[in-house]
Every structure is written in structure tokens, then in C-alpha cells.
Design a protein around this motif. Structure first.
Motif, PDB file in Angstrom:
ATOM      1  N   ALA A  32       2.138  -3.755   0.994  1.00 48.97           N
ATOM      2  CA  ALA A  32       1.814  -2.357   1.257  1.00 48.97           C
ATOM      3  C   ALA A  32       2.353  -1.477   0.143  1.00 48.97           C
ATOM      4  CB  ALA A  32       2.377  -1.913   2.607  1.00 48.97           C
ATOM      5  N   LEU A  33       1.596  -0.447  -0.175  1.00 45.80           N
ATOM      6  CA  LEU A  33       2.016   0.561  -1.142  1.00 45.80           C
ATOM      7  C   LEU A  33       2.273   1.864  -0.393  1.00 45.80           C
ATOM      8  CD1 LEU A  33      -0.573  -0.047  -4.022  1.00 45.80           C
ATOM      9  CD2 LEU A  33       1.759  -0.903  -3.865  1.00 45.80           C
ATOM     10  N   ARG A  34       3.363   2.506  -0.719  1.00 40.51           N
ATOM     11  CA  ARG A  34       3.661   3.822  -0.152  1.00 40.51           C
ATOM     12  C   ARG A  34       3.298   4.852  -1.213  1.00 40.51           C
ATOM     13  NH1 ARG A  34       7.488   7.650  -0.205  1.00 40.51           N
ATOM     14  NH2 ARG A  34       8.012   8.738   1.749  1.00 40.51           N
ATOM     15  N   LEU A  35       2.250   5.607  -0.944  1.00 37.53           N
ATOM     16  CA  LEU A  35       1.674   6.511  -1.933  1.00 37.53           C
ATOM     17  C   LEU A  35       1.766   7.947  -1.434  1.00 37.53           C
ATOM     18  CD1 LEU A  35      -1.490   4.291  -2.418  1.00 37.53           C
ATOM     19  CD2 LEU A  35       0.407   4.455  -4.045  1.00 37.53           C
ATOM     20  N   THR A 213       1.757  11.310   3.114  1.00 37.96           N
ATOM     21  CA  THR A 213       2.065   9.957   2.672  1.00 37.96           C
ATOM     22  C   THR A 213       0.964   9.017   3.149  1.00 37.96           C
ATOM     23  OG1 THR A 213       4.450  10.342   2.717  1.00 37.96           O
ATOM     24  CG2 THR A 213       3.708   8.053   2.831  1.00 37.96           C
ATOM     25  N   ILE A 214       0.509   8.147   2.263  1.00 44.50           N
ATOM     26  CA  ILE A 214      -0.467   7.121   2.634  1.00 44.50           C
ATOM     27  C   ILE A 214       0.206   5.763   2.469  1.00 44.50           C
ATOM     28  CG2 ILE A 214      -2.721   6.089   2.164  1.00 44.50           C
ATOM     29  CD1 ILE A 214      -3.620   8.705   0.955  1.00 44.50           C
ATOM     30  N   VAL A 215       0.365   5.066   3.573  1.00 43.96           N
ATOM     31  CA  VAL A 215       0.843   3.686   3.511  1.00 43.96           C
ATOM     32  C   VAL A 215      -0.397   2.798   3.472  1.00 43.96           C
ATOM     33  CG1 VAL A 215       2.187   1.888   4.621  1.00 43.96           C
ATOM     34  CG2 VAL A 215       2.937   4.280   4.759  1.00 43.96           C
ATOM     35  N   TRP A 216      -0.621   2.168   2.332  1.00 43.08           N
ATOM     36  CA  TRP A 216      -1.850   1.401   2.095  1.00 43.08           C
ATOM     37  C   TRP A 216      -1.518  -0.091   2.177  1.00 43.08           C
ATOM     38  CZ3 TRP A 216      -6.188   4.068  -0.781  1.00 43.08           C
ATOM     39  CH2 TRP A 216      -7.349   3.297  -0.786  1.00 43.08           C
ATOM     40  N   GLU A 217      -1.842  -0.670   3.317  1.00 46.58           N
ATOM     41  CA  GLU A 217      -1.579  -2.093   3.554  1.00 46.58           C
ATOM     42  C   GLU A 217      -2.803  -2.901   3.134  1.00 46.58           C
ATOM     43  OE1 GLU A 217       0.325  -3.362   7.435  1.00 46.58           O
ATOM     44  OE2 GLU A 217      -1.681  -4.234   7.665  1.00 46.58           O
ATOM     45  N   TYR A 218      -2.591  -4.077   2.542  1.00 50.85           N
ATOM     46  CA  TYR A 218      -3.724  -4.880   2.077  1.00 50.85           C
ATOM     47  C   TYR A 218      -3.401  -6.369   2.149  1.00 50.85           C
ATOM     48  CZ  TYR A 218      -1.037  -5.082  -2.296  1.00 50.85           C
ATOM     49  OH  TYR A 218      -0.042  -5.278  -3.238  1.00 50.85           O
ATOM     50  N   SER A 219      -4.454  -7.158   2.288  1.00 51.57           N
ATOM     51  CA  SER A 219      -4.315  -8.615   2.330  1.00 51.57           C
ATOM     52  C   SER A 219      -4.128  -9.148   0.917  1.00 51.57           C
ATOM     53  CB  SER A 219      -5.565  -9.247   2.961  1.00 51.57           C
ATOM     54  OG  SER A 219      -5.588 -10.642   2.765  1.00 51.57           O
TER      55      SER A 219
END
Length: 681
Positions: A32-35, A213-219
Motif C-alpha cells: 500500500a502507498l500512503r499518498l 489522504t489516499i491509501v492505495w492498496e494493490y496486489s
């Protein structure tokens, strides 16, 4: 009933293009990226929402839906939305996780403005909220969607907003701190975007700072961090454009390229090369006939010709062809079966200053007569003495089986003004109109292709290349000419061998072949006969999509595998790439020398990496155009603003540039299909 009607016929898989093929079973490993949304952009978005009476979540959802459709190439897309499920008084004070997921289905409307799109999304959110109490698994059952272990049913990308107020009370002696973006190394779906509007990360402190804040979770099985950051940058630019242009059509908002995107595309097309040797192939034959006259140039069955013998026959036939009173494009038809004479014919046509037009003897008579008439050829070379009248009443027929090859050829031909802008061949292929179109290719385009492929994948003088393709299919030109340019040996397979996998495998073994080019259908035929390459054959594969299953089988058969791509209009192949067994997406590789490949949207604007669009090709490989068809030539060969002088060919193929700068071709934009590399309308 609502969900059955709403999701009837919706796509089962809608996601952003991945860096790696999807596995059969989702492993749920992720990152995950915290953007943090730039403060200036956040202020503009919130001001836009206030002035137009829309919610920030509505705007973020609409933008993500449009990006999802653009990147996936689907006009119909499903997006998941996390919903609180606390609309009843009985659940307000309930402790625990009661969030449910609902599906928002969006369909493209190219005339819909930004404001119209926001209103449409708002209505869908309201209807979904009214029907949120059905558990998601019940919705899946009710819609009858196919379940798969590799992805979530109905949607694969989810967006939610965490805007619940946090308690400001403090416990004695304790300070509370809000921690955002905790990464537990998992991914519930392909991607999850969690939007968190906060005044401050520290509970109980007063601050005028606001943001999102956008928490961008990815596989991580599908995506690299670089890809996700690129998507985030594009998301921000798209939101900015939506907020500044509420009255324009959403479909007209471009996917703007950032500086990193422009650099990546420029690097991918950094293919400039200067070939110092620009001779014709028949001139190479003459040189090799002098340097090593006894070396075998070509084999067919039990017969063969040395370079000296080949050059002698080419000179003999070229002297006769040079006396023909052909005009204009100086075209000569070739209707010769697979044999040594086939190679002699095309080389002699070039040496005499002409270009050849293939007339496959196996083609229907009506098609052959149509090609002969449309091309305007006055002469046909044939291995059949009875060919008079077959291609038209006024055509002269030169029967090769009546030529005495033992006679001495003339050392010098009549003076000819040959240059690389002359036509090399005109090959007829069915185009998007359904009628055959003659693609006129010049020598300079053919020579660029031969020089480039000689370097990569490469061909050396000790190689032996097996030719299996009919002359009416343009990839035959590479098979016939590349070995002779490199001083190697050409082996021509018989008609019986090219349609029988066992015979073809036997020919490869008996002739010591080191390189072979074929369509996936040809390689499939060979593998199904039980063939395996003991010597490590170099396999060039193109003309149709190469599947991972076929690629793995060829690699297991001890092949060095190269995937090739290119339309007839860009001279055989425009890109090439080595295929490995690492399970990555099979691309068509990178552009060959002096070739530019770009992916454009419907407005002919460049799109970012991983976004599907129409593949357009420019550079040294472009054909002159369609023979005697200026209207179609002007339609398909165009100039592109921003790409400098020179034409580009609009392939009609759907493609995307991958993160490594290679290209993946994903299908057609029209109704054209291919069977064994041949276009069928």
C-alpha cells in the motif's frame, strides 16, 4: 431484483492493466502507498464541489470510473464501493465491522459532460445505497456470475471513503494519535483506494490544515509500485481537468502525459540507425558468388544451388526480363510453386529493375485474375508452360520450365537506374474494406527490415534458415532474402512439408536448420507432431497472437523464442522481443531500427503507459501506400501532430505500452480476424 437488473450483462472482469499475467489463484499478497493529495488540488476540488453541489466522493468515484474504462479499454465497467451499512438506528451504536460492498456500474457516453457524468454517478450511488442491505455474496449468487479463484466476482477495484468523525475526548494521561495507511502486506482486491479527509493526524489538536489522504492498496502479484504511482499521477491530473472543465465531454479530457511518461515513450522509440550498406539483395548474391562460389546458397529437397550457380541463373533470367517493355511501376507477376525457381524469379525481377507481385498458384482463379488486372502487370513468371490466359487475355507468360539454365548468361545488363526508392514488391491483402489491397513496398523499407533483423534477433553466415511461408504472405520476403544478405543458407520447404508437422520436423532435422519463422499455427502444427528442437532452434513467431501456453511449449522444446509483430503496410515486422519463461505478459517487444510506435486515443492523442489505444507506426518501414488506391492510402497513412514530419500507419490494432517500454497488442478495433496470419473480413 434491483441487482439482477442493474448488473445483467455487465463485465465479469474490469481492472487496470497489470504488469504480470493474472494467476489462477489470488494469493492476497499486497502493498500500500500512503499518498497525500496536493493541497492546492484539494482546495480546487473542494471549491468545485461546493459550487456545483456535489460531494467530493462523487467526484473521486466518477474520475476513477472513467480512468478504469480508459485503461481497461472497456466502455462498460464495474467498480466496488465500500458502504457503512449503518443507516438504521439499530446499527448506529453497534460495535464491529458491518461494512458491505456494493457495485457501481458505469457505461461510457461519449457526449456526456463532466456535470452530467457526476449526476449519473450520484443517482447510481443513491440507488445502490437504497439496496445496500443485501450481503454482497447474495448479490453474486443472484446475478449468476462465474466465480474464479484468480479474482473477485463482479468488481476488482474498490473505492471507499473514511469520513466518520473521530472522538476528541482524551483519557487521563494518554494522548491519542490517528495512524493512517497501516500496511499489513495484503490486498483484498486488485486495487483498493481508501479516501481519508482529515484535519490533522493528531487527535485533539487544533489545526487549520485540511487535506485528503489516499491509501492505495494493490496486489503485488499483478502490479509494481511504479505502475501504481503512475496511476495516481494520472488520477490527479484527470481530477484537475474535470474540475476546471465541467462543461466539456468527459471522453474528450485527455490522459495527459507527465514528464516521466514523455521520457519513457521517447526512450522506447530511440531506434535511429544509419545503415552504411544499402545494396540490393541480388548484389549481395553477386558478391558472395565471387567470394565463396561453392557455398550452398539455397536448398530444396535434394536439389541445391551454390552462390555461384544462383547468381548465374539470376543473371540469365534478369537479362531476359530487362528487355521487357514494362512501364510505370514495372511490375511482374510471380506464379511459381515452392522451388529453387521461386527464389531465382524474385531475385531476377529485382536485378532487372522490376518489382514482383505474388500470384499463389493455390489461390482461386478469380482472385488471381482480379489481382493481375488491378495491379496492371503485363508479364507473369510461371513454372507452368500452359499458363497463357489464366491471369487475363493480354498477359504474357514466361514459363520457367522452358528456360535452358545451362546457357551462359550475359555479364552485363542494359543500363538501369536503380535506387532504394524503387518498389520491391506489391503484395495483395484483404484490408478493412474486404477487397484485396495491394501494399506497395519500396527497397529502402525492405532493406531496413533485413538489416535490423540481421542484428536482432540476428543471423550469421553459418546459419541455415527454413522458409515455410507462401510468397503471397509478406513474411516470405524475410525468409527468402535475409539468409542471402547474411551469406547464410536458405532451405525451402516443400508444399507437403509446410502442412504436415511430421514432415516439417523431419526437414528441420535432416537439413540442420538453425532458424525458422512461422505463425503460431505453424508452430502448433509442429509441436503436435511430437517435434522437439535438439539443437536449440531460433524460433521467430508472428502473424497471430502468441499465447503463453504455446510460448511455454516452444521454450520447453529447447527453442530460442522471439515474438514478432508488424502489419504488411509497415514491411513485415515493426517490433521484436525475446520471450522468456518468467510468466510475464507476452509483448511484441520493442520497435526495430528506425521505427516509431505510439498508442493513441480516438482523438489521435498519445496515451500513458498501460492505457489501451490504437497502435500507429511510423518510420523507415512504411510502405509507399496502396497500389492504385490513393483514397485508402490517404485514410490509413497520416501525419500526426507532435511527431514531426513523416507519415504514420494506423494499424487498427488495440495495444498498450508496458512499463518496460515494450508493446502489447491486445486485439483489433474492427471486425477483422486473422487465420494463420492471413486477414479475414
Amino acid at each position: 431484483r434491483y441487482w439482477q437488473e442493474e448488473l445483467q450483462g455487465s463485465p465479469e472482469l474490469t481492472t487496470f492493466p497489470a504488469d504480470r499475467p493474472r494467476r489462477l489463484r489470488h494469493d492476497f499478497k499486497g502493498d500500500a502507498l500512503r499518498l497525500q493529495l496536493p493541497s492546492g488540488l484539494y482546495d480546487r476540488l473542494t471549491a468545485f464541489c461546493r459550487s456545483h453541489n456535489v460531494t467530493l466522493f462523487n467526484l473521486m468515484l466518477t474520475a476513477l470510473s472513467e480512468l478504469l474504462r480508459r485503461y481497461s479499454g472497456q466502455d462498460d465497467a464495474n467498480l466496488g464501493v465500500g458502504i457503512a451499512s449503518r443507516r438504521f438506528k439499530e446499527t448506529e451504536a453497534l460495535i464491529g465491522m458491518v461494512i458491505n460492498n456494493v457495485v457501481i456500474r458505469t457505461q461510457a457516453d461519449r457526449k456526456q459532460s463532466v456535470m452530467d457524468a457526476l449526476q449519473t454517478t450520484s443517482k447510481k450511488l443513491v440507488r445502490a445505497s437504497k439496496n445496500q442491505d443485501i450481503p454482497f455474496d447474495r448479490v453474486v449468487e443472484a446475478t449468476g456470475v462465474n466465480r474464479a479463484l484468480g479474482h473477485n466476482p463482479l468488481f476488482q477495484v474498490l473505492i471507499s471513503i473514511h469520513d466518520a468523525p473521530f472522538p476528541e475526548e482524551r483519557l487521563p494521561g494518554l494522548e491519542g494519535r490517528l495512524k493512517l495507511g497501516i500496511n499489513n502486506g495484503s490486498a483484498k482486491f486488485d486495487m483498493v483506494l481508501t479516501l481519508i479527509p482529515v484535519a490533522s493526524e493528531i487527535i485533539g489538536t487544533q489545526s487549520d490544515e485540511k487535506g485528503l489522504t489516499i491509501v492505495w492498496e494493490y496486489s503485488t502479484a499483478l502490479y509494481d509500485e511504479r505502475t501504481v504511482r503512475g496511476l495516481y499521477d494520472q488520477y490527479c491530473r484527470f481530477l484537475e481537468n474535470m474540475a476546471t472543465s465541467p462543461g466539456v465531454a468527459v471522453s474528450s479530457i485527455p490522459l495527459a502525459l507527465g514528464e516521466d511518461e514523455r521520457q519513457a515513450q521517447s526512450l522506447a522509440n530511440d531506434t535511429s540507425r544509419e545503415w552504411t550498406d544499402r545494396r540490393f539483395v541480388d548484389e549481395y548474391v553477386r558478391e558472395y558468388a565471387s567470394r565463396f562460389p561453392d557455398k550452398t546458397a539455397v536448398e530444396f529437397g535434394k536439389s541445391s544451388l551454390s552462390y555461384f550457380e544462383l547468381d548465374r541463373r539470376v543473371q540469365l533470367l534478369a537479362a531476359r526480363l530487362a528487355q521487357l517493355s514494362t512501364r510505370g511501376d514495372r511490375l511482374i507477376g510471380v506464379s511459381v510453386s515452392r522451388s529453387l525457381d521461386l527464389l531465382v524469379s524474385v531475385l531476377a525481377i529485382h536485378r532487372s529493375g522490376h518489382a514482383y507481385v505474388p500470384l499463389d498458384p493455390e489461390y482461386p482463379a478469380q482472385r488471381l485474375r482480379w489481382i493481375a488486372e488491378h495491379s496492371g502487370i503485363p508479364v507473369v513468371l510461371s513454372d507452368d508452360a500452359g499458363c497463357e490466359g489464366r491471369f487475363g487475355p493480354d498477359l504474357e507468360c514466361i514459363a520457367l520450365n522452358e528456360i535452358d539454365w545451362s546457357t551462359s548468361p550475359e555479364d552485363d545488363l542494359p543500363p538501369m537506374d536503380r535506387n532504394d526508392a524503387d518498389l520491391a514488391y506489391v503484395i495483395y491483402t484483404s484490408g478493412s474494406t474486404g477487397q484485396p489491397k495491394g501494399v506497395a513496398v519500396e527497397h529502402r523499407a525492405l532493406n531496413n527490415l533485413l538489416h535490423s533483423v540481421a542484428e536482432r534477433p540476428g543471423l550469421a553466415s553459418d546459419d541455415r534458415l527454413l522458409a515455410v511461408t507462401t510468397l503471397s504472405f509478406d513474411i516470405s520476403a524475410l525468409e527468402l532474402f535475409l539468409p542471402l544478405m547474411a551469406g547464410a543458407t536458405l532451405v525451402i520447404a516443400s508444399c507437403e512439408e509446410v502442412i504436415d508437422g511430421r514432415l516439417l520436423g523431419r526437414r528441420i532435422a535432416q537439413s540442420g536448420v538453425t532458424v525458422m519463422q512461422g505463425t503460431p499455427s505453424t508452430w502448433q502444427l509442429l509441436l503436435e507432431s511430437g517435434w522437439s528442437s535438439e539443437a536449440g532452434l531460433t524460433c521467430l513467431c508472428g502473424g497471430e497472437p502468441l499465447s503463453r501456453d504455446l510460448a511455454n511449449r516452444l521454450l520447453a522444446a529447447n527453442c530460442g523464442l522471439w515474438n514478432m509483430y508488424g502489419p504488411t503496410e509497415t514491411t513485415i515486422w515493426s517490433s521484436t522481443g525475446r520471450v522468456g519463461s518468467d510468466g510475464t505478459t507476452i509483448s511484441v517487444g520493442h520497435p526495430i531500427a528506425n521505427t516509431t510506435m505510439c498508442v493513441l486515443d480516438n482523438e489521435l492523442r498519445p496515451v500513458p503507459r498501460n492505457v489501451r489505444g490504437q497502435l500507429c507506426i511510423g518510420g523507415a518501414g512504411l510502405a509507399r501506400g496502396y497500389h492504385r488506391d490513393p483514397e485508402q492510402t490517404a485514410k490509413r497513412f497520416i501525419e500526426l501532430p507532435g511527431y514531426g514530419p513523416g507519415r504514420f500507419y494506423m494499424t487498427g490494432d488495440s495495444a498498450r505500452m508496458l512499463s518496460d517500454g515494450s508493446f502489447e497488442v491486445t486485439g483489433r478495433l474492427d471486425d477483422q480476424v486473422k487465420v494463420r496470419g492471413h486477414r479475414i473480413e
